[in-house]
Design a protein around this motif. Structure first.
Motif, short mmCIF file in Angstrom:
data_model
loop_
_atom_site.label_atom_id
_atom_site.label_comp_id
_atom_site.label_asym_id
_atom_site.label_seq_id
_atom_site.Cartn_x
_atom_site.Cartn_y
_atom_site.Cartn_z
N TYR A 157 0.81 -1.22 0.00
CA TYR A 157 0.00 0.00 0.00
C TYR A 157 0.85 1.27 0.00
O TYR A 157 0.32 2.38 -0.09
CB TYR A 157 -0.96 0.01 1.20
CG TYR A 157 -2.18 -0.83 0.94
CD1 TYR A 157 -3.25 -0.29 0.21
CD2 TYR A 157 -2.27 -2.14 1.37
CE1 TYR A 157 -4.37 -1.06 -0.06
CE2 TYR A 157 -3.39 -2.92 1.10
CZ TYR A 157 -4.43 -2.36 0.39
OH TYR A 157 -5.53 -3.12 0.12
N GLY A 208 -2.00 -4.08 -13.55
CA GLY A 208 -2.39 -3.38 -12.33
C GLY A 208 -3.90 -3.36 -12.16
O GLY A 208 -4.41 -3.65 -11.08
N SER A 228 -5.19 -6.85 -11.34
CA SER A 228 -4.84 -7.23 -9.97
C SER A 228 -5.76 -6.58 -8.95
O SER A 228 -6.17 -7.20 -7.97
CB SER A 228 -3.39 -6.83 -9.69
OG SER A 228 -3.09 -7.01 -8.34
N ASN A 229 -6.13 -5.31 -9.20
CA ASN A 229 -6.97 -4.60 -8.24
C ASN A 229 -8.41 -5.12 -8.20
O ASN A 229 -9.14 -4.80 -7.27
CB ASN A 229 -6.96 -3.10 -8.54
CG ASN A 229 -5.67 -2.46 -8.08
OD1 ASN A 229 -4.88 -3.10 -7.39
ND2 ASN A 229 -5.45 -1.22 -8.47
N THR A 230 -8.83 -5.91 -9.20
CA THR A 230 -10.17 -6.48 -9.13
C THR A 230 -10.22 -7.69 -8.19
O THR A 230 -11.29 -8.14 -7.83
CB THR A 230 -10.67 -6.96 -10.51
OG1 THR A 230 -9.87 -8.07 -10.92
CG2 THR A 230 -10.58 -5.87 -11.55
N GLU A 242 -17.02 3.28 -4.45
CA GLU A 242 -16.08 2.28 -4.97
C GLU A 242 -16.17 2.23 -6.50
O GLU A 242 -15.16 2.16 -7.19
CB GLU A 242 -16.44 0.93 -4.38
CG GLU A 242 -15.27 -0.01 -4.13
CD GLU A 242 -15.75 -1.27 -3.45
OE1 GLU A 242 -15.94 -2.26 -4.16
OE2 GLU A 242 -15.95 -1.25 -2.21
N GLU A 273 -13.37 3.06 -9.25
CA GLU A 273 -13.00 2.07 -10.27
C GLU A 273 -13.07 2.68 -11.66
O GLU A 273 -12.19 2.45 -12.49
CB GLU A 273 -13.92 0.85 -10.16
CG GLU A 273 -13.37 -0.37 -10.88
CD GLU A 273 -14.18 -1.63 -10.59
OE1 GLU A 273 -14.63 -1.79 -9.44
OE2 GLU A 273 -14.36 -2.43 -11.52
N GLU A 286 -10.07 4.89 -12.16
CA GLU A 286 -8.88 4.06 -12.36
C GLU A 286 -8.86 3.51 -13.78
O GLU A 286 -7.82 3.51 -14.45
CB GLU A 286 -8.90 2.92 -11.34
CG GLU A 286 -7.67 2.06 -11.35
CD GLU A 286 -7.88 0.73 -10.64
OE1 GLU A 286 -8.90 0.57 -9.94
OE2 GLU A 286 -7.03 -0.15 -10.81
N TYR A 338 -2.05 -10.54 -6.39
CA TYR A 338 -2.99 -9.70 -5.64
C TYR A 338 -2.46 -8.31 -5.33
O TYR A 338 -3.24 -7.40 -5.09
CB TYR A 338 -3.37 -10.37 -4.31
CG TYR A 338 -4.26 -11.58 -4.45
CD1 TYR A 338 -3.74 -12.79 -4.86
CD2 TYR A 338 -5.61 -11.51 -4.17
CE1 TYR A 338 -4.54 -13.90 -5.00
CE2 TYR A 338 -6.42 -12.62 -4.29
CZ TYR A 338 -5.88 -13.81 -4.70
OH TYR A 338 -6.68 -14.91 -4.84
N ASP A 392 -0.66 -3.48 -7.66
CA ASP A 392 -0.89 -2.04 -7.82
C ASP A 392 -1.87 -1.54 -6.76
O ASP A 392 -2.82 -0.84 -7.07
CB ASP A 392 -1.44 -1.79 -9.23
CG ASP A 392 -1.14 -0.38 -9.70
OD1 ASP A 392 -0.31 0.27 -9.06
OD2 ASP A 392 -1.76 0.07 -10.67
N ARG A 393 -1.63 -1.90 -5.50
CA ARG A 393 -2.58 -1.52 -4.44
C ARG A 393 -2.38 -0.08 -4.00
O ARG A 393 -3.25 0.54 -3.43
CB ARG A 393 -2.41 -2.46 -3.24
CG ARG A 393 -2.81 -3.87 -3.52
CD ARG A 393 -4.33 -4.02 -3.60
NE ARG A 393 -4.69 -5.30 -4.18
CZ ARG A 393 -5.95 -5.71 -4.33
NH1 ARG A 393 -6.94 -4.94 -3.94
NH2 ARG A 393 -6.20 -6.86 -4.89
N GLN A 411 -2.24 3.64 -4.54
CA GLN A 411 -2.52 4.77 -5.44
C GLN A 411 -3.65 5.62 -4.87
O GLN A 411 -4.43 5.17 -4.11
CB GLN A 411 -2.87 4.31 -6.83
CG GLN A 411 -3.93 3.23 -6.89
CD GLN A 411 -4.23 2.84 -8.32
OE1 GLN A 411 -3.95 3.59 -9.22
NE2 GLN A 411 -4.75 1.65 -8.53
#
Lengths: 107, 243
Positions: A30, B55, B58-60, B148, B152, B155, B237, B240-241, B243
């Motif tokens: 994070y 990225g 992965s974020n999904t 959310e 999304e 993003e 996972y 790209d968490r 940001q």
């Protein structure tokens, strides 16, 4: 391995270390560290894998020839990754773009 | 028929016999390292080329489910290691108990994986004709958090600006996601099958302090599958968490 019996205390200790490292890898993900995010993620994963191999899989207590097989496995993997990447990463991206133009013309 | 704990003719001592079994298991695991290694190689290259799409893909993924599975799997490695210990010191009931615990945890892992796969089918994130990376942003479910969905959408528009072919490249990510976690899950299913056999052998008292090679060898296999997940979790996972 052989007749060396690893006491449960060691196993529980390794398990707790693995949990701490899992939390660390999530926390580190994070934080924006640019290119270093992947370096840290892989470093922590490798540390965890080393703990599992050394203690859960008894590599630390195994004879030298078993340890040699383990080192060989990692070495062969490193050869595959290093040589393949040294090709692809140094490739001319324009050349790659030309290939896709050729593919478009063919279709 | 079952010659448990006996010395076979080709070995000098029982210790040598056990070490040979472990050596053979490690040679097999080396081939497994390279088997999975090919997929990790493919992953590395495609992530190098299509970072933005990887990225977004992965974020999904559901970090809670993935994290829970990591804990479940490492815990199952602990119970597996404990069953090896219990069989070494001749605690038959404890050996069986720890093996059953390992089997339950392994099955729980696969159950969570099923929930995750189903989500991907619901959100049109399975590579193929119906794949649509922004399906969830375009068709939010009534119980989805609007904030959310907004995040999304933002993003996705950023990622589309970086990579106009995002939909195609995100399919590469999901092909690797299903390929790698699928092969890993297949190894878990094989491992669970071997655990069932081990539990039966343990209940009928096949293992003694001098003979527990099957527990040790299947243990090695189980820990190897754990290690594969230790790498899959951050690579799939946690791309790209931040940001």
């Amino acid at each position: 391995m052989s007749d060396h019996i690893v006491p449960p205390k060691v196993y529980v200790g390794i398990f707790l270390s693995l949990m701490v490292l899992t939390a660390a890898t999530v926390a580190a993900a994070y934080v924006n560290l640019g290119a270093f995010n992947i370096v840290i993620a892989l470093a922590i994963a490798s540390l965890k894998a080393t703990l599992v191999v050394l203690y859960f899989m008894h590599a630390r207590y195994s004879p030298k020839r078993t340890q040699l097989v383990i080192i060989c496995a990692v070495f062969w993997l490193a050869i595959m990754l290093a040589l393949t990447l040294s090709d692809y990463v140094t490739r001319d991206r324009d050349a790659a773009a030309n290939i896709s133009v050729l593919q478009m013309l063919e279709s | 028929m079952h010659r448990t704990g006996e010395l076979y003719g080709q070995f000098e001592t029982l210790e040598q016999q056990k070490e040979s079994a472990a050596l053979g298991m490690w040679v097999f695991l080396s081939t497994e390292v390279l088997f999975f290694g090919g997929l990790f190689m493919t992953y590395t290259l495609n992530r190098h080329y299509y970072g933005a799409a990887f990225g977004v893909g992965s974020n999904t993924l559901d970090l809670k489910l993935g994290g829970a599975n990591t804990v479940i799997l490492i815990l199952s490695s602990l119970t597996m290691a404990m069953s090896v210990w219990a069989s070494h010191v001749g605690k038959r009931k404890a050996t069986t108990g720890f093996l059953v615990a390992t089997l339950i945890l392994g099955t729980a892992f696969l159950g969570v994986k099923v929930i995750e796969y189903k989500q991907k089918f619901d959100h049109h994130l399975v590579p193929g004709y119906h794949f649509q990376i922004d399906y969830r942003a375009q068709h939010p479910a009534p119980n989805d958090d609007p904030k959310e969905i907004e995040a999304e959408k933002e993003e996705l528009s950023k990622a589309f600006a970086k990579d106009p072919d995002l939909n195609a490249h995100a399919q590469l990510y999901f092909s690797l996601y299903f390929g790698m976690t699928g092969l890993h899950a297949l190894h878990m299913i094989v491992g669970a099958g071997m655990l069932v056999w081990l539990i039966r052998q343990s209940i009928i008292g096949r293992f003694t302090p001098t003979y527990n090679t099957p527990v040790e060898m299947i243990g090695l296999y189980w820990h190897f599958v754990d290690i594969v997940w230790i790498y899959l979790f951050p690579l799939l996972y946690l791309i790209d968490r931040h940001q």
